[in-house]
Design a protein around this motif. Structure first.
Motif, PDB file in Angstrom:
ATOM      1  N   UNK A 135       0.817  -1.220   0.000  1.00 25.36           N
ATOM      2  CA  UNK A 135       0.000   0.000   0.000  1.00 25.36           C
ATOM      3  C   UNK A 135       0.851   1.271   0.000  1.00 25.36           C
ATOM      4  N   UNK A 136       2.152   1.133   0.289  1.00 26.26           N
ATOM      5  CA  UNK A 136       3.038   2.291   0.229  1.00 26.26           C
ATOM      6  C   UNK A 136       4.082   2.106  -0.877  1.00 26.26           C
TER       7      UNK A 136
ATOM      8  N   UNK B 291      -3.693   5.309  -6.094  1.00 28.99           N
ATOM      9  CA  UNK B 291      -3.544   5.912  -4.764  1.00 28.99           C
ATOM     10  C   UNK B 291      -3.487   4.833  -3.682  1.00 28.99           C
ATOM     11  N   UNK B 292      -4.150   3.699  -3.936  1.00 28.24           N
ATOM     12  CA  UNK B 292      -4.127   2.597  -2.959  1.00 28.24           C
ATOM     13  C   UNK B 292      -2.768   1.898  -2.945  1.00 28.24           C
TER      14      UNK B 292
ATOM     15  N   UNK C 214      -0.228   3.833  -2.953  1.00 30.38           N
ATOM     16  CA  UNK C 214       0.578   4.946  -2.453  1.00 30.38           C
ATOM     17  C   UNK C 214       0.978   5.935  -3.531  1.00 30.38           C
ATOM     18  N   UNK C 215       0.630   5.655  -4.789  1.00 29.25           N
ATOM     19  CA  UNK C 215       1.063   6.491  -5.921  1.00 29.25           C
ATOM     20  C   UNK C 215       0.389   7.853  -5.925  1.00 29.25           C
TER      21      UNK C 215
ATOM     22  N   UNK D  59     -11.590   0.815  -1.204  1.00 28.22           N
ATOM     23  CA  UNK D  59     -10.942   0.796   0.120  1.00 28.22           C
ATOM     24  C   UNK D  59     -11.661  -0.151   1.070  1.00 28.22           C
TER      25      UNK D  59
ATOM     26  N   UNK E 252      -0.095   1.694   8.078  1.00 27.81           N
ATOM     27  CA  UNK E 252      -1.248   1.966   7.203  1.00 27.81           C
ATOM     28  C   UNK E 252      -2.474   2.514   7.934  1.00 27.81           C
TER      29      UNK E 252
ATOM     30  N   UNK F 228       3.470   4.438   6.444  1.00 25.15           N
ATOM     31  CA  UNK F 228       2.322   4.810   5.593  1.00 25.15           C
ATOM     32  C   UNK F 228       1.210   5.425   6.424  1.00 25.15           C
TER      33      UNK F 228
ATOM     34  N   UNK G 181      -2.648   7.265   5.147  1.00 27.38           N
ATOM     35  CA  UNK G 181      -2.813   6.974   3.733  1.00 27.38           C
ATOM     36  C   UNK G 181      -4.289   7.049   3.375  1.00 27.38           C
ATOM     37  N   UNK G 182      -4.564   6.967   2.086  1.00 28.61           N
ATOM     38  CA  UNK G 182      -5.957   6.898   1.642  1.00 28.61           C
ATOM     39  C   UNK G 182      -6.536   8.235   1.249  1.00 28.61           C
TER      40      UNK G 182
ATOM     41  N   UNK H  44       6.965   6.648   6.875  1.00 26.85           N
ATOM     42  CA  UNK H  44       6.433   7.179   5.614  1.00 26.85           C
ATOM     43  C   UNK H  44       4.998   7.623   5.854  1.00 26.85           C
TER      44      UNK H  44
ATOM     45  N   UNK I 149       0.852  10.467   0.696  1.00 30.84           N
ATOM     46  CA  UNK I 149       1.331  11.672  -0.008  1.00 30.84           C
ATOM     47  C   UNK I 149       0.451  12.904   0.229  1.00 30.84           C
TER      48      UNK I 149
END
Lengths: 470, 206
Positions: free
Chosen positions: A198-199, A229-230, A232-233, A433, B26, B83, B86-87, B109, B112
């Motif tokens: 996921x990352x 995006x899932x 991590x992009x 998700x 996560x 992470x 995230x989401x 991490x 983003x």
């Protein structure tokens, strides 16, 4: 591009052609060609107004309410929650005040923002597109650079038509060979996320390429880019080709006549040049990908339908081990259980990931002549898709099979419109998700393709759709 | 119509505060602020931070959840697994943390969009190596209520063990945080560049 230029990736070409300011400290002011807005953008309009700022380019901004509108009605006055009603009606009011085109509730063009953009031809190859929603990565399937931004950045784009960005890294994801029977874009992206984590794509723009991608329809490509995006992009993208041009031609906001020809000349120069390098590359063998099902609470927890729930003690490290154990507790699942033994309580077919016409056709092909044994919803991605599906008789197939045929919207993907499951309810969902509480407090979400969701609906448990379709 | 109350931006220099450990990987923004609260005005969203982990169905707090422990009542820093956040792009994940007193986040991490959203709200996300984050998490779990000091000018994090780590930050982001700069005001300073870009034909850009 000049003939002498060094080989460049598609990302690099689009990035370069949108630089307004390059600061020496590595930050770039990037021009935004299209800004998509939804009912969740309400507070950004409020903040913009409070600061006395105007929308710089309402002509480049398009809105559609999707997150907060219930899918059992098309009347805004029926929205029970006053906060939700304010969000939905706010978009209409703000659109009228600022000159932004809004595809409002009741307009056949209304729908989920990431379905509407490509469907209206607003999303085009070579452009930059942003939206205050993480699944904006969807639009990259048209060969553009599209990414989600936060609410403050939405306000920034409204005021300046630009966004500050640090140049991301690039990753090429090669799907080698066409997919097998019953395997879809959804299964590809779940297999990718299961592989890289996921990352795995954090800080990267992912370009999906290879013969497996080329063989896919636009719908399948949009699904893949949607879930970047899932992984991590920051964004996902696919080079435009004949499938892209055929999809786009004749769409309301696509260029016409001589403008189309000029645009085609630009678009054909977009694909990544031979010899261009990526920061990283991965490869999956297309024919080896099976229909996938998630079993945990991160999209990376995905396995082929033919597998069983993995044992957390075999995980690579302590964090992953504890995470998996916790996920299985939440999901109420035991290691070693075959995926096809997992019984489900409910099915949701919809969302910006999987609500397009091809998705509905795939689900209908499985539902036809069978009966859903659990409550199952079909939520089309837009009013236009709903109309098209009805013209093809898909609604009849679904209704005869006991599925509920609903209006368009984000619906149960995230439940912001009040459509949520009950605690411990187990849902086979075509959304993006499987997070804890995503579809309602305590709800157990399993992500699957539309055909796999329909197979689960008529079986009462997960089933290998390839056997049902044989 | 309701106006959202947005606090004025304050410059970020350094923070010494109790650090709360959330060791899972996560942790997504749906957990930080569930979707059903997103239409609430900012000021009424505050008590719903980590709502479903924090409270039972009847609204009573779950004593085992880290932020419900009295030692963390004044926590200002969050240390998290990989992470983190995230989401979903929901910026409320940042603002609800800010409105609950958090000014800095430390993880191996981040998601983003959350990472970007932090800078939009004058708070600092810090990436440290996973091994060091795991050390910090262990110290914090052993010494509930221990403090961490984050210093932006020197780009350092001082842990409860007295060890200091250097972190990286883009000069642009650092400058904006230190000065409490609002990006819109800064970008409007580039008006001539934006207008010049818009005056170009699409063909001239490629």
């Amino acid at each position: 591009m000049a003939a002498t230029a060094a080989p460049a990736t598609m990302f690099e070409k689009i990035w370069r052609s949108h630089v307004v300011v390059d600061r020496p400290d590595g930050y770039t002011l990037l021009y935004v060609d299209r800004h998509l807005i939804h009912d969740g953008s309400y507070f950004a309009f409020q903040r913009l107004k409070a600061r006395g700022l105007k929308l710089r380019r309402p002509d480049l901004s398009f809105g559609t309410p999707d997150h907060y509108m219930p899918t059992d009605t098309r009347r805004k006055e029926d929205i029970a929650n006053p906060d939700s009603k304010r969000m939905v009606t706010g978009l209409e009011i703000n659109g009228a005040e600022t000159g932004v085109t809004v595809f409002d509730i009741g307009d056949r063009r209304n729908g989920i923002v990431h379905v509407v953009g490509p469907e209206q031809g607003i999303t085009q190859p070579g452009i930059t597109l942003v939206c205050g929603d993480s699944h904006t990565s969807t639009h990259g399937a048209m060969g553009c650079l599209a990414f989600g931004i936060g609410q403050s950045e939405v306000m920034h784009v409204m005021a300046t038509q630009c966004v500050w960005q640090k140049k991301p890294k690039t990753m090429r994801v090669d799907i080698d060979g066409a997919l097998g029977f019953g395997v879809t874009g959804k299964d590809v992206i779940l297999a990718i996320i299961a592989k890289i984590g996921a990352a795995g794509g954090t800080g990267h723009v992912l370009e999906y390429a290879g013969s497996g991608i080329r063989a896919l329809s636009m719908e399948g490509r949009l699904t893949i880019c949607n879930m970047s995006i899932e992984a991590g992009g920051r964004a996902g993208m696919i080079a435009p080709d004949d499938a892209t041009y055929q999809y786009l031609a004749g769409k309301p906001y696509a260029p016409k006549g001589a403008e189309w020809d000029k645009a085609m000349a630009r678009w054909k120069a977009l694909p990544t040049d031979d010899g261009a390098t990526f920061d990283s590359e991965i490869m999956l063998t297309g024919p080896a990908i099976a229909p996938m099902v998630t079993f945990g609470t991160s999209p990376e927890d995905a396995v082929p339908v033919t597998d069983a729930i993995p044992d957390p003690s075999t995980a690579a490290d302590a964090v992953k081990r504890e995470g998996l154990a916790q996920a299985l507790r939440y999901m109420g699942l035991k290691p070693g259980t075959p995926i096809t033994d997992i019984r489900i309580d409910r099915v949701f077919i919809g969302s910006c990931t999987n609500s397009r016409i091809e998705d509905l056709r795939a689900a209908a092909a499985v539902a036809k002549g069978r009966k859903a044994v659990v409550p199952s919803w079909i939520v089309p991605g837009s009013g236009i898709i709903k109309e098209q599906a009805e013209a093809e008789g898909l609604d009849k197939i679904f209704k005869e099979a006991g599925f509920e045929w609903r209006e368009t919207g984000c619906s149960m993907c995230l439940g912001t419109n009040g459509e949520i499951g009950r605690p411990e309810e187990r849902i086979a969902s075509t959304s993006n998700r499987n997070f804890v509480g995503r579809q309602g407090k305590g709800v157990r979400t399993h992500l699957v393709s539309p055909a796999m969701a329909a197979a689960a609906a008529v079986s009462g448990h997960f089933a290998d759709v390839r056997k049902l379709m044989a | 119509m309701t106006q959202e109350n947005v606090p004025a931006r304050v410059p970020f220099t350094s923070v010494s505060a109790v650090a709360a450990p959330i060791s899972q990987a996560n942790v997504d923004t749906d957990q930080i602020i569930p979707g059903r609260f997103l239409s609430l005005p900012r000021q009424t969203m505050v008590p719903h931070l980590f709502r479903d982990q924090r409270y039972n169905d009847n609204g009573t707090p779950k004593p085992e959840f880290v932020l419900n422990r009295p030692e963390y009542a004044n926590a200002g820093i969050l240390v998290a697994g990989r992470n983190f956040a995230c989401g979903s792009s929901r910026e409320m994940a940042v603002t609800v943390l800010v409105d609950n007193g958090f000014r800095a986040f430390i993880a191996p991490s981040f998601g983003d969009i959350f990472f970007n959203n932090c800078f939009q709200n004058g708070v600092l996300p810090i990436i440290l190596p996973e091994a060091r984050v795991n050390d910090l998490l262990r110290f914090l779990l052993e010494l509930p209520g221990a403090e961490i000091t984050v210093d932006l000018p020197s780009q350092t994090v001082k842990g409860p063990d007295g060890k200091t780590d250097q972190f990286k930050i883009d000069p642009f982001r650092k400058d904006c945080l230190l000065r409490g700069v609002d990006e819109i005001a800064m970008t409007l300073g580039y008006e001539a560049d934006i207008a010049a870009f818009e005056a170009q034909s699409v063909m001239a850009r490629v």
